[in-house]
Scaffold this active site. Structure first.
Site, PDB file in Angstrom:
ATOM      1  CG  ASP A 103      -8.694   0.350  -6.704  1.00 41.03           C
ATOM      2  OD1 ASP A 103      -7.778  -0.288  -7.250  1.00 41.03           O
ATOM      3  OD2 ASP A 103      -8.914   0.316  -5.474  1.00 41.03           O
ATOM      4  CG  ASP A 238      -4.582  -0.792 -13.745  1.00 39.16           C
ATOM      5  OD1 ASP A 238      -3.770  -1.273 -12.932  1.00 39.16           O
ATOM      6  OD2 ASP A 238      -5.694  -0.335 -13.417  1.00 39.16           O
ATOM      7  N   GLY A 264      -1.590   4.100 -16.811  1.00 43.78           N
ATOM      8  CA  GLY A 264      -1.559   3.073 -15.785  1.00 43.78           C
ATOM      9  C   GLY A 264      -2.832   3.060 -14.957  1.00 43.78           C
ATOM     10  CG  HIS A 265      -4.429   1.540 -10.530  1.00 43.00           C
ATOM     11  ND1 HIS A 265      -5.382   0.593 -10.848  1.00 43.00           N
ATOM     12  CD2 HIS A 265      -4.725   1.959  -9.261  1.00 43.00           C
ATOM     13  CE1 HIS A 265      -6.208   0.444  -9.819  1.00 43.00           C
ATOM     14  NE2 HIS A 265      -5.829   1.263  -8.859  1.00 43.00           N
ATOM     15  CG  PHE A 266      -4.083   6.368  -9.464  1.00 43.16           C
ATOM     16  CD1 PHE A 266      -5.343   6.586  -8.929  1.00 43.16           C
ATOM     17  CD2 PHE A 266      -3.180   5.610  -8.732  1.00 43.16           C
ATOM     18  CE1 PHE A 266      -5.692   6.071  -7.686  1.00 43.16           C
ATOM     19  CE2 PHE A 266      -3.519   5.089  -7.492  1.00 43.16           C
ATOM     20  CZ  PHE A 266      -4.784   5.310  -6.963  1.00 43.16           C
TER      21      PHE A 266
END
Length: 288
Positions: A103, A238, A264-266
């Site tokens: 990120d 994500d 997902g994102h994490f």
């Protein structure tokens, strides 16, 4: 297993917090976190790698345990966060290192790498975008905000509330792994976001994010010219940085190793052991 130690050092008159583990004589891996997290996102990854590597994970200014000067006292931009990170490395005497970028860690880490290619031994990217391909509809309001802050700030502020923070951790996580996501993660992040003055810091970084896109050609040229060994371990679901952003790396780095995880994102929350194993295998081969 190596214990993780916690430190603070003064950089440009501001306290910068970092986690550290492993023998400093071994190859260094620098972990750069994203929004809205801190080095706490690496709490399980650090000890998993510290037997073989010297691992450093700082908190960016305005995040975690690092200083949080107000927007009137400090120019929050990805350029200035990069400067702080470089000065931290120099202060700690770290000359060469592998990078783990996630990120916000990507525009910081890739500025460092593209400007100092001789210092970077390898790159691990986990939802660390470097291509326009990676942007999803999630970004529409953020880019609108960057062009007209007054109009779009009320909507963008919703991204700083608990529901949005929890969503970042849980969205795209398969049902059978959802129980692996610790509620401590979003609760801690939200506690940091809710500190007086922090939302203004985050809004400033939201506003500045569009400037990172101007750096993408330089990042991509760096990839193509220097061919840093690269591991891509990315959450396939994500919706902040989509999987197309992971695949795009292969245009300039055809030898990069791509792993799209059922996450997902994490992704570290649900696939920490898998990612640690990928890193150990990858760095074991490319660093010798």
């Amino acid at each position: 297993m190596n214990q993780v130690s916690h430190h603070t050092v003064e950089i440009q008159g501001r306290s910068v917090f970092y986690r550290e583990a492993g023998d400093s004589a071994k190859p260094t891996l620098l972990l750069l976190h994203g929004f809205p997290s801190s080095s706490a996102m690496f709490r399980t990854l650090i000890p998993a790698l510290a037997d073989d590597y010297h691992v450093i994970a700082p908190d960016h200014l305005g995040f975690g345990q690092s200083a949080m000067p107000s927007v009137d006292e400090f120019d929050y931009s990805f350029d200035t966060l990069t400067e702080i990170t470089l000065e931290l490395l120099d202060t700690l005497g770290i000359d060469r290192f592998a990078l783990y970028i996630q990120d916000y860690g990507a525009p910081i880490g890739l500025r460092i790498a593209s400007r100092n290619p001789e210092r970077v031994t390898a790159i691990i990217t986990q939802s660390g975008n470097a291509y326009l391909d990676g942007f999803t509809p999630f970004w529409e309001v953020l880019f609108a905000h960057a062009n007209d802050r007054a109009t779009h700030e009320p909507e963008v502020r919703k991204l700083l509330e608990l529901d949005a923070t929890k969503w970042q951790y849980t969205h795209g996580v398969p049902a059978d792994r959802l129980a692996l996501v610790s509620p401590d993660s979003w609760t801690l992040d939200q506690a940091y976001l809710d500190r007086p003055g922090n939302k203004e810091i985050q809004l400033q970084l939201f506003f500045d994010y569009k400037n990172n896109l101007d750096g993408y050609p330089a990042f991509q040229q760096y990839f193509a010219e220097h061919r840093p060994p690269t591991l891509i371990a990315w959450g396939a679901h994500d919706e902040i940085f989509g999987a197309d952003g992971a695949r795009a790396y292969l245009r300039d780095l055809p030898d990069a190793e791509l792993h799209l995880l059922d996450a997902g994102h994490f992704a570290l929350e649900t696939h920490g052991p898998e990612i640690a194993a990928l890193i150990r295998d990858f760095l074991g081969r490319v660093l010798g």
